[in-house]
Motif scaffolding. Structure first.
Motif, PDB file in Angstrom:
ATOM      1  N   UNK A 132       0.819  -1.220   0.000  1.00  0.00           N
ATOM      2  CA  UNK A 132       0.000   0.000   0.000  1.00  0.00           C
ATOM      3  C   UNK A 132       0.852   1.268   0.000  1.00  0.00           C
ATOM      4  N   UNK A 133       2.124   1.126   0.413  1.00  0.00           N
ATOM      5  CA  UNK A 133       3.011   2.285   0.389  1.00  0.00           C
ATOM      6  C   UNK A 133       3.473   2.628  -1.027  1.00  0.00           C
ATOM      7  N   UNK A 134       3.169   1.756  -1.972  1.00  0.00           N
ATOM      8  CA  UNK A 134       3.625   1.963  -3.349  1.00  0.00           C
ATOM      9  C   UNK A 134       2.484   2.309  -4.296  1.00  0.00           C
ATOM     10  N   UNK A 135       1.393   2.801  -3.770  1.00  0.00           N
ATOM     11  CA  UNK A 135       0.230   3.121  -4.608  1.00  0.00           C
ATOM     12  C   UNK A 135       0.563   4.124  -5.707  1.00  0.00           C
ATOM     13  N   UNK A 136       1.476   5.025  -5.431  1.00  0.00           N
ATOM     14  CA  UNK A 136       1.781   6.082  -6.403  1.00  0.00           C
ATOM     15  C   UNK A 136       3.005   5.759  -7.267  1.00  0.00           C
ATOM     16  N   UNK A 137       3.565   4.597  -7.090  1.00  0.00           N
ATOM     17  CA  UNK A 137       4.759   4.221  -7.854  1.00  0.00           C
ATOM     18  C   UNK A 137       4.361   3.599  -9.188  1.00  0.00           C
ATOM     19  N   UNK A 138       5.301   3.625 -10.146  1.00  0.00           N
ATOM     20  CA  UNK A 138       5.101   2.957 -11.435  1.00  0.00           C
ATOM     21  C   UNK A 138       5.690   1.547 -11.385  1.00  0.00           C
ATOM     22  N   UNK A 139       5.067   0.644 -12.131  1.00  0.00           N
ATOM     23  CA  UNK A 139       5.498  -0.749 -12.134  1.00  0.00           C
ATOM     24  C   UNK A 139       5.702  -1.236 -13.565  1.00  0.00           C
ATOM     25  N   UNK A 140       6.572  -2.215 -13.698  1.00  0.00           N
ATOM     26  CA  UNK A 140       6.733  -2.963 -14.948  1.00  0.00           C
ATOM     27  C   UNK A 140       6.503  -4.435 -14.622  1.00  0.00           C
ATOM     28  N   UNK A 141       5.987  -5.169 -15.572  1.00  0.00           N
ATOM     29  CA  UNK A 141       5.686  -6.579 -15.312  1.00  0.00           C
ATOM     30  C   UNK A 141       5.748  -7.379 -16.603  1.00  0.00           C
ATOM     31  N   UNK A 142       5.621  -8.682 -16.469  1.00  0.00           N
ATOM     32  CA  UNK A 142       5.589  -9.564 -17.635  1.00  0.00           C
ATOM     33  C   UNK A 142       4.194  -9.579 -18.244  1.00  0.00           C
ATOM     34  N   UNK A 143       4.115  -9.952 -19.503  1.00  0.00           N
ATOM     35  CA  UNK A 143       2.818 -10.097 -20.163  1.00  0.00           C
ATOM     36  C   UNK A 143       2.077 -11.299 -19.580  1.00  0.00           C
ATOM     37  N   UNK A 144       0.806 -11.403 -19.886  1.00  0.00           N
ATOM     38  CA  UNK A 144      -0.010 -12.512 -19.388  1.00  0.00           C
ATOM     39  C   UNK A 144       0.543 -13.851 -19.888  1.00  0.00           C
ATOM     40  N   UNK A 145       0.326 -14.868 -19.087  1.00  0.00           N
ATOM     41  CA  UNK A 145       0.767 -16.215 -19.460  1.00  0.00           C
ATOM     42  C   UNK A 145       1.915 -16.708 -18.626  1.00  0.00           C
ATOM     43  N   UNK A 146       2.635 -15.805 -17.965  1.00  0.00           N
ATOM     44  CA  UNK A 146       3.736 -16.187 -17.086  1.00  0.00           C
ATOM     45  C   UNK A 146       3.225 -16.330 -15.651  1.00  0.00           C
ATOM     46  N   UNK A 147       3.784 -17.271 -14.909  1.00  0.00           N
ATOM     47  CA  UNK A 147       3.373 -17.435 -13.518  1.00  0.00           C
ATOM     48  C   UNK A 147       3.698 -16.188 -12.710  1.00  0.00           C
ATOM     49  N   UNK A 148       4.793 -15.488 -13.061  1.00  0.00           N
ATOM     50  CA  UNK A 148       5.159 -14.279 -12.313  1.00  0.00           C
ATOM     51  C   UNK A 148       4.158 -13.156 -12.545  1.00  0.00           C
ATOM     52  N   UNK A 149       3.596 -13.054 -13.750  1.00  0.00           N
ATOM     53  CA  UNK A 149       2.559 -12.044 -13.982  1.00  0.00           C
ATOM     54  C   UNK A 149       1.276 -12.413 -13.242  1.00  0.00           C
ATOM     55  N   UNK A 150       1.018 -13.711 -13.118  1.00  0.00           N
ATOM     56  CA  UNK A 150      -0.140 -14.162 -12.345  1.00  0.00           C
ATOM     57  C   UNK A 150       0.034 -13.804 -10.863  1.00  0.00           C
ATOM     58  N   UNK A 151       1.240 -14.020 -10.337  1.00  0.00           N
ATOM     59  CA  UNK A 151       1.518 -13.662  -8.943  1.00  0.00           C
ATOM     60  C   UNK A 151       1.473 -12.156  -8.741  1.00  0.00           C
ATOM     61  N   UNK A 152       1.956 -11.410  -9.727  1.00  0.00           N
ATOM     62  CA  UNK A 152       1.905  -9.948  -9.680  1.00  0.00           C
ATOM     63  C   UNK A 152       0.462  -9.482  -9.469  1.00  0.00           C
ATOM     64  N   UNK A 153      -0.454 -10.002 -10.272  1.00  0.00           N
ATOM     65  CA  UNK A 153      -1.866  -9.621 -10.158  1.00  0.00           C
ATOM     66  C   UNK A 153      -2.453 -10.075  -8.830  1.00  0.00           C
ATOM     67  N   UNK A 154      -2.050 -11.271  -8.406  1.00  0.00           N
ATOM     68  CA  UNK A 154      -2.574 -11.833  -7.150  1.00  0.00           C
ATOM     69  C   UNK A 154      -2.172 -10.977  -5.959  1.00  0.00           C
ATOM     70  N   UNK A 155      -0.917 -10.541  -5.912  1.00  0.00           N
ATOM     71  CA  UNK A 155      -0.430  -9.737  -4.788  1.00  0.00           C
ATOM     72  C   UNK A 155      -1.157  -8.395  -4.708  1.00  0.00           C
ATOM     73  N   UNK A 156      -1.380  -7.756  -5.845  1.00  0.00           N
ATOM     74  CA  UNK A 156      -2.058  -6.460  -5.824  1.00  0.00           C
ATOM     75  C   UNK A 156      -3.552  -6.618  -5.562  1.00  0.00           C
ATOM     76  N   UNK A 157      -4.086  -7.768  -5.931  1.00  0.00           N
ATOM     77  CA  UNK A 157      -5.475  -8.043  -5.569  1.00  0.00           C
ATOM     78  C   UNK A 157      -5.605  -8.129  -4.048  1.00  0.00           C
ATOM     79  N   UNK A 158      -4.615  -8.753  -3.418  1.00  0.00           N
ATOM     80  CA  UNK A 158      -4.624  -8.837  -1.960  1.00  0.00           C
ATOM     81  C   UNK A 158      -4.400  -7.457  -1.321  1.00  0.00           C
TER      82      UNK A 158
END
Length: 314
Positions: free
Chosen positions: A198-224
């Motif tokens: 939550x401390x990074x709400x205003x930060x910019x992020x880069x991530x992998x495209x869909x289909x990678x497990x790391x992009x799935x985890x990326x979405x999961x963490x921010x969903x939480x």
């Protein structure tokens, strides 16, 4: 002319062994059968041929010309069947001299090289084709038969982790890998014991495209965390992503195994309520789990897992 159903390959093998050894006891020893069974096979074959194959001389059998002719064609038949079985096995990937394995780019620094070296020590004559890609692509290629096995990361809640939900595949876990905040060196979050997303709400992020497990985890963490991150760029490989993070283009969430890929990024643990974990897993078709090459790969993966992420030969 129809072939009598009593003429079987097993009886032809017994017959050929007798024609070569001309001794009932030696045939019995060679084929691990009783002499009674050997005699019964020869007698049954002779009856099925509906013509004499041997002349009786006391307790001995003397092959007739008909037996020599049968031996010539029986050997051709056995050879063809053996060749056919070998071709079928090769087409299905069983006992082939080449194994096609798929994996993730992020496993190419330690895990995959060590597994391949260990596998080559177990199977020196085996040639290995390695395909790198996303979880989605590799799982599809495995399903299509274009790959024999894959080593990928599975999201902790993936059904592929549960054998009861996955009847078509065998899953062999190697190790678990936590997801971290990936930041450039000397970022404002450097040195923190745990990071609150939550401390990074205003930060910019880069991530992998869909289909990678790391992009799935990326979405999961921010969903939480309860918010959608500001994503400035999506890329298709882990190396480009690490370079973007180190160059200050944005933060990311990456598994711990990539920490040694670059000395220009820092991996900072997430607070447990935001975290995710990947399970690095070998997947192979259940229908092929007894294939000798896949058995060797499975054994190497199990040993790697028991040794805490090190090959049995290291």
């Amino acid at each position: 002319m129809a072939i009598d159903e009593a003429i079987t390959l097993k009886k032809l093998e017994v017959f050929l062994a007798f024609m070569k050894l001309n001794n009932m006891a030696r045939v019995s020893e060679l084929l691990d059968q009783s002499t009674v069974s050997v005699h019964r096979s020869l007698h049954s074959l002779e009856q099925a041929m509906r013509c004499p194959l041997f002349k009786r001389d006391g307790r001995s059998l003397i092959p007739l010309q008909s037996a020599y002719i049968l031996a010539e064609y029986a050997q051709q038949a056995i050879n063809k069947v053996e060749e056919g079985v070998r071709k079928v096995h090769e087409a299905a990937g069983f006992s082939a001299t080449r194994l096609k394995i798929g994996s993730l780019y992020s496993l190419t620094l330690r895990c995959i090289p060590q597994l391949m070296i260990g596998l080559k020590l177990r199977k020196p004559a085996l040639d290995i084709d390695l395909t790198l890609g996303s979880n989605r692509d590799l799982i599809q290629q495995l399903a299509d038969g274009r790959l024999d096995a894959i080593v990928i990361g599975l999201h902790e809640q993936s059904k592929l982790n549960n054998p009861d939900d996955n009847q078509a595949l065998v899953a062999v876990p190697l190790f678990d890998d936590d997801v971290f905040l990936a930041a450039p060196l000397h970022s404002p979050y450097a040195g923190q014991q745990r990071v609150n997303l939550n401390d990074l709400r205003d930060e910019k992020f880069v991530t992998l495209t869909d289909g990678f497990v790391t992009s799935q985890d990326f979405a999961y963490c921010f969903e939480r965390a309860g918010f959608a991150p500001n994503i400035s760029m999506r890329v298709q490989d882990i190396f480009s992503l690490i370079n973007l993070v180190s160059g200050g283009i944005g933060y990311s969430l990456l598994p711990g195994r990539v920490g040694t890929f670059s000395s220009h990024i820092e991996l900072i643990p997430l607070e447990p309520k935001f975290g995710a974990r990947q399970r690095i897993t070998l997947l192979l078709p259940k229908a092929r789990e007894r294939d000798p090459n896949l058995l060797a790969l499975t054994a190497e993966c199990r040993m790697y897992g028991r040794n805490g992420g090190k090959s049995a030969f290291f």
